[in-house]
Motif scaffolding. Structure first.
Motif, PDB file in Angstrom:
ATOM      1  N   LEU A   7      -3.751  29.661 -19.750  1.00 16.32           N
ATOM      2  CA  LEU A   7      -2.559  30.357 -19.265  1.00 16.32           C
ATOM      3  C   LEU A   7      -2.478  31.788 -19.771  1.00 16.32           C
ATOM      4  O   LEU A   7      -1.698  32.585 -19.248  1.00 16.32           O
ATOM      5  N   SER A   8      -3.279  32.138 -20.772  1.00 16.10           N
ATOM      6  CA  SER A   8      -3.271  33.515 -21.273  1.00 16.10           C
ATOM      7  C   SER A   8      -3.853  34.497 -20.265  1.00 16.10           C
ATOM      8  O   SER A   8      -3.780  35.715 -20.459  1.00 16.10           O
ATOM      9  N   THR A   9      -4.430  33.997 -19.174  1.00 19.07           N
ATOM     10  CA  THR A   9      -4.941  34.882 -18.129  1.00 19.07           C
ATOM     11  C   THR A   9      -3.836  35.344 -17.176  1.00 19.07           C
ATOM     12  O   THR A   9      -4.060  36.235 -16.360  1.00 19.07           O
ATOM     13  N   TRP A  10      -2.665  34.727 -17.249  1.00 18.87           N
ATOM     14  CA  TRP A  10      -1.558  35.034 -16.342  1.00 18.87           C
ATOM     15  C   TRP A  10      -0.716  36.157 -16.942  1.00 18.87           C
ATOM     16  O   TRP A  10      -0.063  35.978 -17.956  1.00 18.87           O
ATOM     17  N   SER A  11      -0.728  37.330 -16.303  1.00 19.23           N
ATOM     18  CA  SER A  11      -0.018  38.484 -16.861  1.00 19.23           C
ATOM     19  C   SER A  11       0.509  39.378 -15.737  1.00 19.23           C
ATOM     20  O   SER A  11       0.042  40.500 -15.550  1.00 19.23           O
ATOM     21  N   PRO A  12       1.510  38.917 -14.965  1.00 20.77           N
ATOM     22  CA  PRO A  12       1.980  39.690 -13.816  1.00 20.77           C
ATOM     23  C   PRO A  12       3.042  40.732 -14.150  1.00 20.77           C
ATOM     24  O   PRO A  12       3.327  41.581 -13.321  1.00 20.77           O
TER      25      PRO A  12
END
Length: 599
Positions: free
Chosen positions: A216-221
């Protein structure tokens, strides 16, 4: 449609959702025996799903997971390990504590609520098999080398974890060719499902939950200045807490277990993320080197010796050096000459010890075949070189435009140029917003007297801007970088036009790399520089250019303003002493929304 009519429709829509959820909760008090579904049985999309989840277009969730015993007792103490308690703690007990009356009561009363939420959100509904396979393949082809914490076999078969499959599909969807703002709405649907499964304790295996939280650390909107629980900073911190609770920081507790190497890689993945984020935000690191005994990974810890395994091993080694730099940066300490020399030697050893198959050039100085992973590893290294220089100007509010900072910046840019022309920017994760900014700063303040070199400088800035522009379609922090690059360029040009430009530029015996101790390592730090960028040899070998470039230029910022905050998974920015506050205030005054909301 007027604003009032839109508000009325939105309020009516929300009330309808609340009604449906209340109805589902009421039904949960006397649930009917569910009818088992097969993995290929189609499901009619309900109005309830349409109401609570965004349209998913091609991301059809037309198949459901096979029901098995894996999730039948989710609310029981699901951890396969006892929670770690230190030997010296007064809370240490013999064996696992039995369930309490409160936990049993919660299990009975919460199961109906959980099932009702699952019916409404359909969080356990996975993508169609065709799409699922495609997204999983994308993950293993383009992301796995950065997240080697699971194997493909874990995602196959009726016992595969729904949570882990959803998490891998999320990351795969982030690197699809059509990753633009509208398509990210579909990815957002996967993200919300993963969150729901985590909060409902749907997955009984704590190690699987930890893997999903890492992904989930790849999610950065959202933009850099947003306070959000939907950010890499939050999920990395939560994952570290869970890992420590599971005892992953004490290798002796699990070294004898079959999955010891997997746990070991998870720990070091979290270490890397922690160090990058600490350097970025100027916040204290969560993991201290004295608090764990986990050995760094070696090739024997992987199933195969390949680029992916070697990438991870050497990124861990580089992050250990970065930890030392970050610690000094956070504490704002000025390094002694011997300490700076030791760090420079560590970087020289790192680049010199790389196996040939993950180098940019072979022993005869011939360029190795293009590899996105190898280019990315060197971009991380070159950025660390630039960050090292900042330690000698802590507190001076000055950004050096030294010989070697320009060399590192130019090398980063040329690697990005290759990635850009191969259309591989889509495979990048949020950290690259940071790398682009680190590379841009030296170029912005570089003022060559030669017209050809100035043209090269502008060309390289254009390359960086092109990469950042593509990153903005997926990562909110890239928009912050774009604004700051533009602002710094304007400020730099304005400074040059105010009177005699040389009045603001002074030669300094303390300028970065003018120190002979560091300068002696130049060719070791850049063994490939002359082959990667056309004007690097002159910069490296000319002492006259070295003295001309080793200057300090004051940064156009006010010391009273807050330092950068950069909500990315793995960037660092307080080190430049730059600030985006003024731009944010101006944007808000102009009516620009500070939150990049999906949809």
């Amino acid at each position: 449609m007027s604003a009032s009519r839109r508000d009325n429709r939105r309020d009516s829509h929300r009330e309808s959702n609340r009604h449906r959820l209340r109805k589902a909760l009421d039904e949960a008090q006397s649930p009917k025996e569910p009818v088992p579904r097969t993995s290929f049985e189609p499901v009619e999309r309900s109005a309830t799903l349409d109401a609570v989840s965004p349209s998913i277009g091609n991301y059809s969730m037309a198949t459901v997971p096979v029901q098995n015993d894996r999730h039948s007792n989710q609310l029981v103490n699901s951890s396969q390990d006892m929670g770690y308690i230190a030997d010296h703690s007064v809370l240490l007990s013999q064996g696992m504590s039995p369930p309490t009356s409160i936990s049993v009561l919660l299990q009975k009363t919460s199961s109906g609520t959980r099932d009702a939420i699952l019916r409404v959100t359909q969080a356990d509904i996975m993508p169609t098999i065709v799409l699922r396979d495609a997204l999983i393949d994308l993950f293993f082809e383009h992301v796995y080398y950065r997240y080697p914490i699971l194997e493909k076999e874990e995602l196959i078969g009726p016992d595969a974890s729904v949570l882990l499959v959803q998490a891998v599909c999320l990351v795969g969807s982030l690197v699809r060719q059509d990753s633009n703002a509208s398509n990210l709405v579909r990815t957002c649907s996967l993200y919300e499902k993963i969150k729901t499964l985590i909060y409902l304790r749907y997955e009984p295996d704590s190690l699987v939950v930890l893997k999903a939280m890492c992904l989930l650390s790849t999610w950065s909107p959202y933009p850099s200045d947003s306070l959000s629980l939907d950010s890499p900073w939050h999920w990395t911190g939560a994952a570290i807490r869970l890992a420590v609770q599971m005892g992953l920081h004490r290798y002796s507790l699990y070294s004898h277990k079959p999955n010891a190497t997997n746990r070991q890689r998870i720990w070091w993945l979290l270490w890397i993320a922690d160090k990058l984020q600490s350097s970025c935000f100027g916040r204290p690191a969560t993991i201290k080197s004295a608090d764990f005994d986990v050995p760094p990974p070696t090739l024997s810890d992987f199933l195969a010796s390949n680029i992916a395994s070697k990438y991870f091993i050497h990124s861990v080694k580089l992050s250990v050096i970065l930890d030392r730099i970050a610690e000094h940066s956070v504490l704002r300490t000025v390094l002694e000459t011997t300490d700076m020399d030791d760090l420079a030697k560590s970087l020289c050893s790192w680049i010199g010890d790389l196996p040939e198959d993950i180098r940019l050039f072979d022993s005869s100085n011939q360029r190795m075949p293009y590899s996105h992973a190898i280019s990315e590893l060197h971009i991380m290294y070159l950025s660390t070189v630039i960050l090292l220089q900042d330690l000698q100007v802590q507190g001076e509010r000055r950004s050096p435009t030294s010989v070697l900072s320009i060399v590192a910046s130019s090398c980063i840019t040329r690697l990005y140029e290759e990635i850009y022309y191969r259309e591989d920017v889509r495979f990048m994760l949020p950290i690259h917003s940071f790398y682009c900014m680190v590379a841009a700063v030296p170029q912005i303040y570089y003022t060559p007297q030669d017209a050809a070199k100035d043209a090269t400088r502008q060309e390289e800035l254009d390359i960086i801007n092109s990469v950042v522009e593509q990153l903005q379609t997926r990562f909110g922090g890239a928009s912050t970088v774009a604004r700051n690059i533009s602002r710094l360029k304007d400020e730099s040009e304005r400074m040059k036009q105010q009177g005699n430009p040389q009045s603001d530029i002074r030669h300094s015996s303390n300028a970065i790399w003018s120190n002979s101790v560091i300068e002696n390592h130049a060719l070791e730090l850049f063994p490939f520089a002359s082959s990667l960028s056309c004007d690097i040899p002159d910069l490296l070998l000319s002492r006259e250019h070295d003295m001309q470039m080793a200057i300090d230029m004051p940064l156009p910022v006010d010391d009273n303003l807050l330092a950068w905050s950069f909500d990315e998974s793995l960037p660092f920015f307080n080190i430049f002493g730059l600030n985006d506050c003024a731009i944010d205030v101006q944007d808000r005054e102009n009516g620009v929304d500070g939150n990049f909301m999906m949809g």
